[in-house]
Write a protein that holds these residues in place. Structure first.
Motif, PDB file in Angstrom:
ATOM      1  N   SER A  94      38.172  29.614  45.278  1.00 46.12           N
ATOM      2  CA  SER A  94      38.868  30.506  46.215  1.00 46.12           C
ATOM      3  C   SER A  94      37.872  31.483  46.855  1.00 46.12           C
ATOM      4  CB  SER A  94      39.958  31.279  45.477  1.00 46.12           C
ATOM      5  OG  SER A  94      39.377  32.227  44.614  1.00 46.12           O
ATOM      6  N   PRO A  95      38.244  32.061  47.986  1.00 47.87           N
ATOM      7  CA  PRO A  95      37.342  33.034  48.656  1.00 47.87           C
ATOM      8  C   PRO A  95      37.450  34.429  48.056  1.00 47.87           C
ATOM      9  CG  PRO A  95      39.277  32.643  49.995  1.00 47.87           C
ATOM     10  CD  PRO A  95      39.408  31.726  48.824  1.00 47.87           C
ATOM     11  N   TYR A  96      38.145  34.522  46.918  1.00 47.42           N
ATOM     12  CA  TYR A  96      38.332  35.836  46.315  1.00 47.42           C
ATOM     13  C   TYR A  96      37.716  35.848  44.914  1.00 47.42           C
ATOM     14  CZ  TYR A  96      41.906  35.812  49.953  1.00 47.42           C
ATOM     15  OH  TYR A  96      42.579  35.686  51.137  1.00 47.42           O
ATOM     16  N   ALA A  97      37.277  37.019  44.530  1.00 51.36           N
ATOM     17  CA  ALA A  97      36.772  37.195  43.163  1.00 51.36           C
ATOM     18  C   ALA A  97      37.956  37.158  42.192  1.00 51.36           C
ATOM     19  CB  ALA A  97      36.020  38.517  43.043  1.00 51.36           C
ATOM     20  N   LYS A  98      37.679  36.670  41.000  1.00 54.31           N
ATOM     21  CA  LYS A  98      38.725  36.546  39.992  1.00 54.31           C
ATOM     22  C   LYS A  98      38.323  37.326  38.737  1.00 54.31           C
ATOM     23  CE  LYS A  98      41.863  33.531  41.518  1.00 54.31           C
ATOM     24  NZ  LYS A  98      43.332  33.734  41.438  1.00 54.31           N
ATOM     25  N   ASN A  99      39.255  38.156  38.266  1.00 51.78           N
ATOM     26  CA  ASN A  99      39.110  38.810  36.967  1.00 51.78           C
ATOM     27  C   ASN A  99      40.068  38.102  36.001  1.00 51.78           C
ATOM     28  OD1 ASN A  99      37.214  40.793  37.693  1.00 51.78           O
ATOM     29  ND2 ASN A  99      38.841  42.021  38.631  1.00 51.78           N
ATOM     30  N   LEU A 100      39.499  37.360  35.067  1.00 55.24           N
ATOM     31  CA  LEU A 100      40.309  36.548  34.146  1.00 55.24           C
ATOM     32  C   LEU A 100      40.024  36.927  32.699  1.00 55.24           C
ATOM     33  CD1 LEU A 100      39.821  33.049  35.823  1.00 55.24           C
ATOM     34  CD2 LEU A 100      41.702  34.672  36.179  1.00 55.24           C
ATOM     35  N   LEU A 101      40.919  36.464  31.836  1.00 56.51           N
ATOM     36  CA  LEU A 101      40.764  36.646  30.392  1.00 56.51           C
ATOM     37  C   LEU A 101      40.710  35.283  29.724  1.00 56.51           C
ATOM     38  CD1 LEU A 101      43.326  39.542  29.711  1.00 56.51           C
ATOM     39  CD2 LEU A 101      40.837  39.727  29.947  1.00 56.51           C
ATOM     40  N   LEU A 102      39.721  35.102  28.873  1.00 57.89           N
ATOM     41  CA  LEU A 102      39.603  33.878  28.080  1.00 57.89           C
ATOM     42  C   LEU A 102      40.120  34.180  26.667  1.00 57.89           C
ATOM     43  CD1 LEU A 102      38.576  30.960  27.675  1.00 57.89           C
ATOM     44  CD2 LEU A 102      36.355  31.952  27.053  1.00 57.89           C
ATOM     45  N   ASN A 132      43.981  37.959  18.691  1.00 57.73           N
ATOM     46  CA  ASN A 132      43.171  36.770  18.973  1.00 57.73           C
ATOM     47  C   ASN A 132      41.824  37.204  19.559  1.00 57.73           C
ATOM     48  OD1 ASN A 132      45.143  34.933  18.127  1.00 57.73           O
ATOM     49  ND2 ASN A 132      46.157  35.007  20.126  1.00 57.73           N
ATOM     50  N   PHE A 133      40.929  36.245  19.760  1.00 62.99           N
ATOM     51  CA  PHE A 133      39.650  36.551  20.398  1.00 62.99           C
ATOM     52  C   PHE A 133      39.841  36.474  21.916  1.00 62.99           C
ATOM     53  CE2 PHE A 133      38.414  34.364  16.345  1.00 62.99           C
ATOM     54  CZ  PHE A 133      38.076  35.523  15.664  1.00 62.99           C
ATOM     55  N   VAL A 134      39.668  37.603  22.599  1.00 62.34           N
ATOM     56  CA  VAL A 134      39.895  37.691  24.053  1.00 62.34           C
ATOM     57  C   VAL A 134      38.609  38.206  24.702  1.00 62.34           C
ATOM     58  CG1 VAL A 134      41.298  38.672  25.892  1.00 62.34           C
ATOM     59  CG2 VAL A 134      42.341  38.109  23.671  1.00 62.34           C
ATOM     60  N   PHE A 135      38.168  37.484  25.729  1.00 66.18           N
ATOM     61  CA  PHE A 135      36.955  37.863  26.454  1.00 66.18           C
ATOM     62  C   PHE A 135      37.305  38.064  27.929  1.00 66.18           C
ATOM     63  CE2 PHE A 135      35.956  34.930  23.017  1.00 66.18           C
ATOM     64  CZ  PHE A 135      35.005  35.636  22.296  1.00 66.18           C
ATOM     65  N   GLN A 136      36.703  39.100  28.513  1.00 63.69           N
ATOM     66  CA  GLN A 136      36.931  39.369  29.946  1.00 63.69           C
ATOM     67  C   GLN A 136      35.869  38.651  30.772  1.00 63.69           C
ATOM     68  OE1 GLN A 136      37.092  43.504  30.924  1.00 63.69           O
ATOM     69  NE2 GLN A 136      37.879  43.153  32.985  1.00 63.69           N
ATOM     70  N   LEU A 137      36.334  37.886  31.800  1.00 70.92           N
ATOM     71  CA  LEU A 137      35.428  37.110  32.647  1.00 70.92           C
ATOM     72  C   LEU A 137      35.615  37.535  34.109  1.00 70.92           C
ATOM     73  CD1 LEU A 137      36.007  33.534  31.155  1.00 70.92           C
ATOM     74  CD2 LEU A 137      34.270  35.205  30.494  1.00 70.92           C
ATOM     75  N   VAL A 138      34.493  37.652  34.797  1.00 71.93           N
ATOM     76  CA  VAL A 138      34.519  37.983  36.228  1.00 71.93           C
ATOM     77  C   VAL A 138      33.909  36.820  36.988  1.00 71.93           C
ATOM     78  CG1 VAL A 138      33.762  39.572  38.014  1.00 71.93           C
ATOM     79  CG2 VAL A 138      34.343  40.452  35.735  1.00 71.93           C
ATOM     80  N   PHE A 139      34.668  36.293  37.993  1.00 72.31           N
ATOM     81  CA  PHE A 139      34.209  35.154  38.786  1.00 72.31           C
ATOM     82  C   PHE A 139      34.086  35.570  40.250  1.00 72.31           C
ATOM     83  CE2 PHE A 139      36.033  33.234  35.103  1.00 72.31           C
ATOM     84  CZ  PHE A 139      35.212  32.149  34.828  1.00 72.31           C
ATOM     85  N   PRO A 140      32.871  35.616  40.757  1.00 71.95           N
ATOM     86  CA  PRO A 140      32.716  35.870  42.208  1.00 71.95           C
ATOM     87  C   PRO A 140      33.353  34.730  43.008  1.00 71.95           C
ATOM     88  CG  PRO A 140      30.646  36.180  41.040  1.00 71.95           C
ATOM     89  CD  PRO A 140      31.580  35.505  40.085  1.00 71.95           C
ATOM     90  N   PRO A 141      33.629  34.951  44.282  1.00 70.11           N
ATOM     91  CA  PRO A 141      34.208  33.877  45.101  1.00 70.11           C
ATOM     92  C   PRO A 141      33.232  32.718  45.247  1.00 70.11           C
ATOM     93  CG  PRO A 141      33.656  35.769  46.465  1.00 70.11           C
ATOM     94  CD  PRO A 141      33.496  36.225  45.051  1.00 70.11           C
TER      95      PRO A 141
END
Length: 754
Positions: free
Chosen positions: A115-123, A164-173
């Motif tokens: 996508s053309p947008y950055a994504k802030n996700l949780l693993l 649970n084990f939760v990690f913060q992930l940042v994905f640039p576009p």
């Protein structure tokens, strides 16, 4: 959520095998569970996950690639080298899910944000029991994040404080990233992993927390409820079930990661051992509850001992865990739980009971068993790890708790009903106990049977009845009560095989109760209650007891058992009386001839001699010897000799009638005591004996052999001072008869033969 294996167990209380319908439904349910367990499993190659093309969450199970490092020495630099890339396999078809080893596992995930947008996700890695987890996040070959966590570390060191084990992930576009995860575990390897949008994750957590709060609230309330019941009733079954609820809830807290988050966040050493400890505690509580609820030891003593042994083994496992590693403890806990589960199932088949309470019980444990079996099969890699094998045990636990609570409530009602029977049973036991003591105080069989019948008539409320005693392969009436005297004419011939009541009683050999639809002959009309009791001794029916009433009477199963136990006491008393008579006969008579043996004869003779002393009471003795008996033995054999002895005794007893006593003095010699008989009459009787033997030959091997006897006679007078002296005189007279040619009678002191 669920790390290893839970093997809680319960056994349905059934008196008979389940119906065919129940078995079919159970088989269908198990088949459905297995189908559901297999259905979602697909072997697909790991492929990149599109981080920008999903909403809410994305399951990464089929997008994971895994590498097993058996040495544990590989580094992130090693596994990222091109030559290692081909060693990674799809996690779904690697066969590593559910394994337990000391290996380190490297997991690779390739993510692409199209996508053309950055994504802030949780693993999210939903396996709180992994000892160490290190995440490496690479973008364009550059390490942009490293995070280290695991339940071997204090809970407070986690970047995001979550169960649970939760990690913060940042994905640039339009970016591609590679995630590597180094995993080490002391329990079974499971990698349930998802990518979440932050908002969706928060919403999910709110719903999950609500559900978990309700679940653990229900478990706590049920535990407190059964604690209250335990202190009210003092029945350990409720205590064991409370222990099961608390240990099972504790196990779920460990599996959910809530125990480490809220109960012992700064105790990682205990956290590593909590999983196997609660697995064993849950199984132990289930074993104790099952054994107590089904009364296994009462119905099957052998199975009761096995369950005690397995329970002791569980306690030994708990004691050994502090000395073992977490991995070894987990492995032992799984095997112990499996053994406990199989033991509980074996208890079901050993008890074989069926009632409304047990129906609840069976359904409850069936729900939990289904989840436990799927979990165990997944742990042993016999089933793939999926939603049904991962969460099946939790799905069944709520239904199991409710249904078992219903079963225990129904048990409480049954206990109240049974308590009302205790007084009647206590009265029955007390009365029959008194009767048993009286039975053992006499060796007269007729008195024993009359007493037994009267006691049974009183405790059962049946006013009439009778007892048939086995004699010479026929059942003969021996005692009657009430209108049961009519049996004397009905069973004179002794045959019972044509009577349906007796035929069933003899076939089943247990206490038989009927409502009057099946009664034996001789009861008369209007009978509404009939009870048949076989008197058994070592598998043989010694007697048949029949009780009946024109009124309606009921007896419980426990009362049937009491009656059966009492009949066993009656059987023992009958056999003891018969044995006493047999021992008495053996102690007083000669085995070959049936006449008194020498010891007992002399004892009786001494009494008569004492009576004759100092009075005019006459007493005579005849000594008898078979002539040429040795030649008979030598010519015809000892069996023929025994036949001659028996024939001689038979003829002597026939002539003697009740006028005297006869005993075997030794070998072919016999002695006859004639109380009240003077010398002249004794001589005439002796001569009659001699003539009878001489005139009637004895058949020996198709030959007729004439048998003669010699006899010596002596009578007591004032010159005789002892029985021995009197016998010696008769023996001397016998010696004279034999010296003068045998086949004659000689009186002591006389030179003339009769």
């Amino acid at each position: 959520m669920t790390p290893g294996v839970n093997s809680t167990a319960g056994c349905p209380d059934r008196r008979r095998p389940a119906s065919a319908c129940t078995r079919r439904l159970g088989a269908l349910g198990l088949l459905l569970l297995l189908v559901l367990a297999w259905f979602p499993a697909r072997a697909e190659a790991a492929y990149p996950a599109e981080a920008g093309d999903f909403q809410q969450s994305l399951d990464l199970k089929d997008r994971l690639a895994i590498l097993e490092d058996r040495t544990g020495k590989l580094t992130i630099e090693n596994v990222r080298k091109p030559e290692f890339s081909s060693l990674f396999r799809s996690y779904s078809d690697s066969g590593l899910a559910g394994t337990l080893s000391d290996s380190v596992y490297w997991v690779r995930i390739r993510l692409h944000n199209g996508s053309p947008y950055a994504k802030n996700l949780l693993l999210e890695l939903s396996k709180p029991q992994l000892s160490e987890v290190t995440l490496y996040q690479f973008e364009n070959g550059r390490l942009i994040q490293k995070a280290h966590t695991g339940h071997a570390l204090p809970f407070g060191e986690r970047e995001i404080l979550h169960r649970n084990f939760v990690f913060q992930l940042v994905f640039p576009p339009s970016a591609e990233q590679e995630l590597y995860m180094r995993v080490h575990t002391d329990t079974y390897l499971q990698l349930p992993m998802k990518l979440w949008e932050v908002q969706s994750f928060v919403e999910r957590e709110q719903n999950v927390n609500l559900i978990l709060g309700a679940y653990y609230g229900i478990m706590l309330i049920m535990a407190l409820y059964h604690v209250f019941l335990y202190f009210s009733i003092r029945d350990r079954t409720y205590l064991y079930y409370m222990m099961f609820i608390l240990s099972f809830a504790g196990l779920q807290l460990v599996w959910d990661g809530l125990a480490y988050a809220y109960l012992w966040p700064n105790a990682p050493a205990w956290e590593l051992k909590s999983n196997p400890v609660f697995i064993v505690l849950t199984t132990l509580a289930a074993l104790l509850f099952t054994s107590s609820f089904l009364s296994v030891a009462r119905h099957s003593p052998r199975m009761g001992r096995i369950m005690k042994g397995v329970s002791a083994g569980m306690m030994a496992c708990l004691a050994s865990f502090p000395l073992l590693s977490a991995a070894a403890s987990t492995r032992i806990a799984v095997y112990a739980a499996t053994a406990g589960l199989l033991t509980c199932i074996a208890g079901v088949f050993a008890v074989r009971l069926r009632s409304r309470t047990v129906l609840y019980y069976s359904l409850a444990w069936a729900a939990l068993f289904a989840g436990a079996i799927l979990n165990i099969l997944a742990a042993f890699k016999l089933l793939p790890l999926n939603f049904w094998s991962l969460y099946g045990i939790r799905l069944g636990s709520v239904a199991e708790t409710m249904l078992l609570s219903l079963a225990l409530a129904d048990r409480f009602n049954l206990l109240r009903s049974e308590k009302r029977l205790e007084e009647r049973q206590a009265v029955m036991l007390k009365a029959l106990h008194r009767a048993t003591r009286t039975l053992t105080s006499t060796h007269n069989i007729d008195q024993q049977l009359s007493l037994a019948l009267t006691s049974l008539s009183r405790v059962t409320g049946c006013e009439s009845g009778w007892i048939l005693l086995e004699e010479e392969e026929a059942y003969v009436p021996k005692a009657a009560v009430g209108s049961g005297g009519g049996v004397w004419n009905k069973h004179e011939e002794g045959g019972l095989e044509d009577d349906p009541f007796y035929a069933r009683l003899l076939a089943e050999r247990t206490v038989l109760w009927t409502d009057g639809s099946l009664v034996p002959c001789g009861t008369g009309p209007g009978v509404r209650t009939c009870i048949g009791i076989p008197v058994m001794y070592h598998g043989r029916v010694l007697a048949l007891i029949v009780l009946y009433s024109i009124g309606y009477r009921t007896i419980s199963q426990e009362e049937c058992r009491i009656l059966s136990d009492f009949s066993s006491q009656v059987a023992v008393s009958i056999e003891n009386a018969r044995l006493f008579g047999e021992i008495n006969r053996m102690a007083t008579t000669d085995g070959l001839t049936g006449v008194y043996n020498r010891t007992y004869f002399l004892k009786l003779a001494e009494r008569h001699f004492d009576r004759s002393q100092g009075s005019d009471y006459p007493l005579s003795v005849i000594m008898v010897d078979i002539d040429h008996f040795k030649s008979i033995n030598d010519h015809y054999g000892h069996q023929a000799g025994d036949r001659v002895i028996q024939e001689v005794v038979y003829r002597l007893r026939k002539l003697l009638h009740s006028r005297g006593l006869i005993g075997r003095y030794g070998g072919e010699e016999f002695i006859v005591l004639l109380p009240g008989v003077r010398a002249d009459r004794a001589l005439r009787l002796a001569e009659a004996m001699r003539e009878q033997l001489e005139l009637t030959p004895v058949e020996l091997e198709a030959d007729e052999q004439t048998i003669t006897i010699s006899l010596g006679v002596a009578s007591s007078d004032r010159s005789v001072h002892s029985l021995t002296e009197l016998i010696n005189k008769a023996d001397q007279a016998l010696y004279d008869a034999k010296e003068n040619g045998r086949n004659r009678v000689r009186a002591y002191g006389s030179k003339r033969s009769v």
